[in-house]
Write an enzyme that holds these catalytic residues in place. Structure first.
Site, short mmCIF file in Angstrom:
data_model
loop_
_atom_site.label_atom_id
_atom_site.label_comp_id
_atom_site.label_asym_id
_atom_site.label_seq_id
_atom_site.Cartn_x
_atom_site.Cartn_y
_atom_site.Cartn_z
N SER A 163 0.83 -1.21 0.00
CA SER A 163 0.00 0.00 0.00
C SER A 163 0.87 1.25 0.00
O SER A 163 1.60 1.50 -0.94
CB SER A 163 -0.96 -0.03 1.19
OG SER A 163 -1.89 1.00 1.13
N ASP A 310 -3.28 6.31 -3.45
CA ASP A 310 -2.05 5.77 -2.90
C ASP A 310 -1.49 4.76 -3.91
O ASP A 310 -2.11 4.51 -4.95
CB ASP A 310 -2.29 5.17 -1.52
CG ASP A 310 -3.19 3.95 -1.54
OD1 ASP A 310 -3.95 3.80 -2.51
OD2 ASP A 310 -3.16 3.16 -0.58
N ASP A 312 -1.29 1.57 -4.42
CA ASP A 312 -2.08 0.45 -4.95
C ASP A 312 -3.50 0.86 -5.26
O ASP A 312 -4.34 0.03 -5.60
CB ASP A 312 -2.04 -0.76 -4.01
CG ASP A 312 -2.78 -0.53 -2.71
OD1 ASP A 312 -2.79 0.61 -2.22
OD2 ASP A 312 -3.36 -1.50 -2.16
N ASP A 314 -6.15 1.82 -3.70
CA ASP A 314 -7.37 1.49 -2.97
C ASP A 314 -7.83 2.64 -2.09
O ASP A 314 -8.94 2.63 -1.57
CB ASP A 314 -7.23 0.20 -2.15
CG ASP A 314 -6.17 0.26 -1.07
OD1 ASP A 314 -5.40 1.25 -1.02
OD2 ASP A 314 -6.10 -0.69 -0.26
#
Length: 574
Positions: A163, A310, A312, A314
């Site tokens: 992340s 961010d 990734d 999500d």
């Protein structure tokens, strides 16, 4: 600590099984240098698998993220899935038969160091264990993986990502067949299977046999994003966008084009995936400095809003042109970052306006304003522990958010936070307001007048010695404060004991009485589940009888929040 001969023997045994030349060389160098302290740290245990899966620094040894740890983890997960699905039917209610009798496991990954290697190792282990493994076609947002699990009827999914952690970290998230992340007791059961894995040489890992998916799964995800927008709604908001060197750009710009929004102006220095994250200290839009290039791009492009994902994708962050609101930690003179709680309230209000039905949910550390919005709309409301692994399991869920920039606006499509669909919904709301000559900031004012000003902030302490977090929690449990910021503590809950509605978790919750200016206040203290931080979540609620009372209400809230930080820091000894 192991004796020196035992430590050296342990390291040599690990070295003999390590499949990665890079980490073998790293460990060989440590052994040659007789770096006992470093070896002792790396072999002090095994990186623990929990409800957040695995997350840690890359490197050699069992306390680091590396191919050996991932292979062992994948083998343990495969064993858990075999037991869990023994005798079950797959693929539309029929036995798949043959070597794929275990069902489908979908594997996604981001663009961090080693992510592709870890994903391929997982596919190989799953194939060797009798599952049908399928890799996403390339590094893609985490919500695409969460979508693919349900879309393809998989029994589980794995996402290799850390992340928004620092560049040298990576991680391993596990989803079950309902498309949501694991919760207890699954985490402990998987951990037990990982611990039972013997020699890596005995783990079957064929060189081929898994499938690499094509773009059909991404196209299906993009088609599903249409579900979050109202047919015929305005689509004219101009956006500056940054993926923060992550994997969001391709998917977000395709979703915006499909929906008919103007093409976002992408921050050029951060447009391409780069595991070094060269322009930011931390690839997290909440961190100071992370949005500076987006602000600079916005000064040239003149957009209506700024959106960031961010790495990734999500999570979704939003910035608006600055107003007279008090400065947030990442403000500049002309742009203001909205807090996750503010975006959460905006999206909830927008969904109510769109006549959404179903439960609204948030976490115990997020703003309680959602309860007011849901109650006013006659909708069910729920609070859970932190994380979408809990929020996704709320009965009849229609919308969920958490303060850490996470929003689930289409739970039937993605049972997790989704920074792409959230960005679409923010852009739709900004477009509707733009046609009315209004802004997101104007709607936030309306929400404060209607439901009270729910001002939130966070005291976050990053540590290098994790023992300091335990010491602070122990101190607060032994001596809970009787007063904070001049407000009496009316309730001090130790959440490790659980409540009527919440399972046990390592946390403390304080409810504070109001006074003549403040309606109520709340503090939650907990160790971070993904970073070496102690996090304290603060909320102050101030009544706003009319629009002209907003400015003094904000001043009051900021004063109380500042005092809460000071007093809580003293009480915790941090």
């Amino acid at each position: 600590m192991a004796t020196e001969p035992a430590l050296i023997a342990q390291a040599r045994t690990w070295l003999a099984e390590d499949p990665d030349p890079e980490t073998r060389d790293e460990l060989h160098t440590l052994l040659q240098a007789n770096a006992l302290d470093e070896l002792a740290e790396r072999f002090s245990g095994m990186l623990q698998f929990g409800t957040a899966g695995l997350r840690g620094e890359l490197g050699a040894g069992p306390m680091r993220m590396n191919r050996a740890v991932v292979i062992r983890t994948a083998a343990g997960l495969a064993a858990y899935l075999r037991k869990r699905h023994a005798g079950e039917r797959h693929a539309g209610g029929r036995h798949t038969g043959g070597r794929h009798a275990g069902g489908l496991v979908v594997i996604g990954y981001d663009a961090r160091y080693k992510s592709a290697d870890f994903a391929r190792d997982t596919a190989a282990v799953m194939t060797g264990a009798g599952f049908r493994a399928a890799l996403l076609p390339r590094p893609l947002p985490t919500p695409v993986l969460a979508f693919a699990i349900r879309h393809l009827g998989a029994v589980a999914g794995v996402e290799v990502t850390a992340s928004h952690n620092p560049p040298r970290d990576n991680g391993y998230k596990v989803y079950l067949g309902d498309g949501s992340q694991i919760v207890p007791p699954a985490d402990a059961e998987i951990a037990a299977e990982i611990a039972a894995v013997g020699s890596l040489n005995d783990v079957p890992r064929p060189d081929t046999g898994w499938q690499t998916l094509d773009d059909d799964v991404l196209d299906a995800y993009l088609a599903r994003t249409d579900a979050v927008l109202t047919p015929g709604s305005p689509r004219n908001a101009r956006v500056v966008y940054t993926p923060l060197h992550g994997v969001g750009r391709e998917t977000l710009t395709a979703a915006f084009a499909r929906a008919g929004f103007p093409a976002p102006t992408v921050v050029p220095e951060q447009a391409e995936p780069d595991p070094a994250f060269p322009t930011v200290a931390f690839p997290n839009p909440e961190e100071p400095g992370a949005m500076d290039l987006a602000f600079a791009t916005a000064r040239e492009a003149g957009p209506d809003i700024i959106i960031a994902n961010d790495p990734d994708a999500d999570r979704c962050a939003v910035a608006v042109p600055a107003t007279t609101h008090p400065a947030a930690p990442t403000d500049t003179a002309d742009w203001r970052m909205l807090r996750g709680d503010e975006v959460g309230a905006l999206l909830a209000t927008h969904l109510v306006h769109k006549r959404a039905r179903g439960a609204f949910a948030t976490t115990i550390v997020s703003s309680s304003v959602l309860s007011r919005i849901a109650d006013d709309a006659g909708l069910p409301y729920a609070e859970t522990l932190t994380g979408f692994k809990w929020l996704a399991r709320v009965d009849g869920l229609r919308y969920a958010f958490e303060e850490a920039l996470g929003y689930c606006v289409d739970p039937e499509g993605v049972r997790d936070k989704d920074g792409i669909t959230a960005a679409l919904l923010v852009a739709e709301l900004a477009s509707e307001l733009k046609e009315q000559g209004r802004t997101l900031a104007d709607l936030l004012d309306d929400i404060a007048v209607a439901h009270g000003l729910h001002a939130t902030d966070q005291l976050s302490v990053r540590v290098t010695d994790l023992a300091l977090i335990g010491t602070a929690m122990k101190r607060l449990r032994a001596q809970p404060p009787a007063e904070l910021a001049g407000l009496a503590v009316t309730s001090a809950e130790d959440l490790s004991r659980g409540t009527e509605t919440l399972p046990p978790t390592d946390g403390l919750r304080y409810q504070l009485a109001g006074n003549g200016e403040v309606r109520a206040a709340r503090v939650v203290v907990r160790p971070s589940g993904t970073e070496p931080k102690l996090k304290c979540y603060l909320e102050v609620v101030v009544d706003v009888p009319a629009a002209d009372a907003l400015a003094p209400a904000r001043t009051t809230a900021e004063t109380v929040l500042s005092a809460l930080k000071k007093d809580l820091s003293a009480a915790a000894g941090i």
